[in-house]
Write an enzyme that holds these catalytic residues in place. Structure first.
Site, PDB file in Angstrom:
ATOM      1  N   LYS A 122       0.851  -1.206   0.000  1.00 18.54           N
ATOM      2  CA  LYS A 122       0.000   0.000   0.000  1.00 18.54           C
ATOM      3  C   LYS A 122       0.876   1.242   0.000  1.00 18.54           C
ATOM      4  O   LYS A 122       2.036   1.211   0.422  1.00 18.54           O
ATOM      5  CB  LYS A 122      -0.941   0.022   1.203  1.00 18.54           C
ATOM      6  CG  LYS A 122      -0.273   0.147   2.589  1.00 18.54           C
ATOM      7  CD  LYS A 122      -0.047   1.569   3.085  1.00 18.54           C
ATOM      8  CE  LYS A 122       0.762   1.576   4.362  1.00 18.54           C
ATOM      9  NZ  LYS A 122       1.542   2.624   4.761  1.00 18.54           N
TER      10      LYS A 122
ATOM     11  N   ASP B 143      -2.606  -1.534  10.572  1.00 21.32           N
ATOM     12  CA  ASP B 143      -2.707  -1.410   9.106  1.00 21.32           C
ATOM     13  C   ASP B 143      -3.308  -2.646   8.432  1.00 21.32           C
ATOM     14  O   ASP B 143      -3.524  -2.647   7.221  1.00 21.32           O
ATOM     15  CB  ASP B 143      -1.314  -1.183   8.496  1.00 21.32           C
ATOM     16  CG  ASP B 143      -0.896   0.277   8.557  1.00 21.32           C
ATOM     17  OD1 ASP B 143      -1.750   1.125   8.877  1.00 21.32           O
ATOM     18  OD2 ASP B 143       0.283   0.549   8.275  1.00 21.32           O
TER      19      ASP B 143
HETATM   20  O1  C5P Z   1      -0.485  -0.979  15.267  1.00 19.62           O
HETATM   21  P1  C5P Z   1       0.944  -1.182  14.959  1.00 19.62           P
HETATM   22  O2  C5P Z   1       1.562  -2.296  15.755  1.00 19.62           O
HETATM   23  O3  C5P Z   1       1.209  -1.341  13.498  1.00 19.62           O
HETATM   24  O4  C5P Z   1       1.688   0.155  15.376  1.00 19.62           O
HETATM   25  C1  C5P Z   1       3.070   0.223  15.587  1.00 19.62           C
HETATM   26  C2  C5P Z   1       3.386   1.403  16.480  1.00 19.62           C
HETATM   27  O5  C5P Z   1       3.182   2.626  15.764  1.00 19.62           O
HETATM   28  C3  C5P Z   1       2.535   1.528  17.713  1.00 19.62           C
HETATM   29  O6  C5P Z   1       3.048   0.770  18.766  1.00 19.62           O
HETATM   30  C4  C5P Z   1       2.595   3.021  18.005  1.00 19.62           C
HETATM   31  O7  C5P Z   1       3.797   3.350  18.636  1.00 19.62           O
HETATM   32  C5  C5P Z   1       2.627   3.621  16.615  1.00 19.62           C
HETATM   33  N1  C5P Z   1       1.288   4.002  16.135  1.00 19.62           N
HETATM   34  C6  C5P Z   1       0.657   5.115  16.663  1.00 19.62           C
HETATM   35  N2  C5P Z   1      -0.584   5.465  16.190  1.00 19.62           N
HETATM   36  C7  C5P Z   1      -1.182   4.763  15.218  1.00 19.62           C
HETATM   37  C8  C5P Z   1      -0.546   3.628  14.655  1.00 19.62           C
HETATM   38  C9  C5P Z   1       0.687   3.283  15.137  1.00 19.62           C
HETATM   39  O8  C5P Z   1       1.194   5.773  17.557  1.00 19.62           O
HETATM   40  N3  C5P Z   1      -2.375   5.152  14.763  1.00 19.62           N
END
Ligand code: C5P
Length: 288
Positions: A10, A136
């Site tokens: 993406k 994501d």
């Molecule tokens: O959800 P995911 O594990 O992909 O996110 C990785 C990190 O990115 C989270 O632990 C957070 O620190 C940051 N993040 C965030 N806000 C979001 C998505 C991700 O702060 N909307």
């Protein structure tokens, strides 16, 4: 029973962060699109109660650290599945690149296992479940073009992106998404015009889409990594209609109307950047 499924990368046509939430995540507003640059997963049903992962690429874990493994475990635990699966992955999407390669692999695993293990879950149910392992993945389950809000897991499908060329370039540096979010200073950023982007997608107006591109996370990653900034500048200099970093980086993509210009951008980046791809937005033909 065996099957294969594509897992497309993406790009973020726009990425806005509204505020930091109490749970530590950031409230986002992102317009995302899948592109015709994909990994491929091969799934084979096993009668034994095992999850076996075989990734045809270096430096990618094949155990619990891999989102595909976590996706399979999630379904197994939630629905008390006592069958197993062997998943083989052909990687083509650059790793840790801001292109959601890992999330798309996990989404493809969830979709494939939904069939292989006979779960009959809807797209909405799969997307909802996926939130437990990453923000994501829900978008990757829908694919196409969509508005993602919340922490990225609330998906509103949109019309397909109009036809164009996309040049994706990944410099050989890695970026940590949590650190980028941590260093983001919302007082300093220029917010993209998401309303204009949505209008551009709705009316199929590529000029509007190009005009509305913007990613607040550039304020962190571009400042710290000269290579990312230089790629963006080179894309613009070689005639991109728009150039933007995807996700938290370090990949940068160009949207280009004319094939000859897209080729010129690719050629201009070769020698400067090892990983350069010339692709199109995801379409029905991409499924093949
Ligand atoms: O959800 P995911 O594990 O992909 O996110 C990785 C990190 O990115 C989270 O632990 C957070 O620190 C940051 N993040 C965030 N806000 C979001 C998505 C991700 O702060 N909307």
């Amino acid at each position: 029973m065996k099957m294969s499924i594509k897992a497309p990368a993406k790009i973020n046509l726009s990425l806005d962060v509204l505020y930091k939430r109490e749970d530590g995540y950031h409230e986002v507003e992102m317009v995302m699109a899948t592109i015709d640059l994909s990994d491929r997963l091969y799934l084979e049903l096993l009668d034994s109660d095992e999850i076996i992962l075989d990734v045809k690429a270096h430096f990618i874990p094949e155990d619990r650290r891999n989102l595909i493994y976590q996706a399979a475990m999630l379904l197994k635990d939630k629905f008390h599945i006592n069958k197993g699966v062997r998943i083989t992955v052909d990687k083509h999407i650059p790793v840790s690149a801001g292109l959601a390669g890992g999330s798309s692999d996990a989404a493809a695993a969830l979709k494939g296992l939904n069939i292989l293990w006979g779960l009959n879950l809807s797209t909405e149910e799969l997307a909802e479940i996926s939130g437990a392992i990453g923000s994501d993945i829900a978008f990757c389950i829908y694919g196409g073009t969509a508005l993602a809000t919340g922490r990225g897991e609330i998906i509103q499908p949109l019309k397909r992106m109009p036809s164009c060329w996309i040049v994706v370039a990944k410099p050989s540096i890695s970026v940590s998404t949590p650190s980028v979010y941590k260093e983001l200073n919302l007082q300093e950023v220029q917010h993209p015009n998401t309303t204009l982007m949505l209008d551009g997608i709705e009316t199929g107006d590529l000029d509007k889409i190009c005009q509305a591109t913007g990613n607040v996370l550039e304020s962190v990653t571009l400042q710290k990594n000269d290579a990312v900034k230089q790629i963006k500048e080179k894309m613009q200099a070689f005639g991109a209609d728009a150039a933007l970093m995807s996700g938290s980086g370090p990949s940068v993509f160009a949207i280009v109307k004319q094939y000859s210009r897209a080729k010129r951008i690719c050629n201009g980046l070769r020698g400067f950047c090892d990983e350069v791809y010339l692709v199109r937005p995801w379409s029905e033909k991409s499924e093949e």
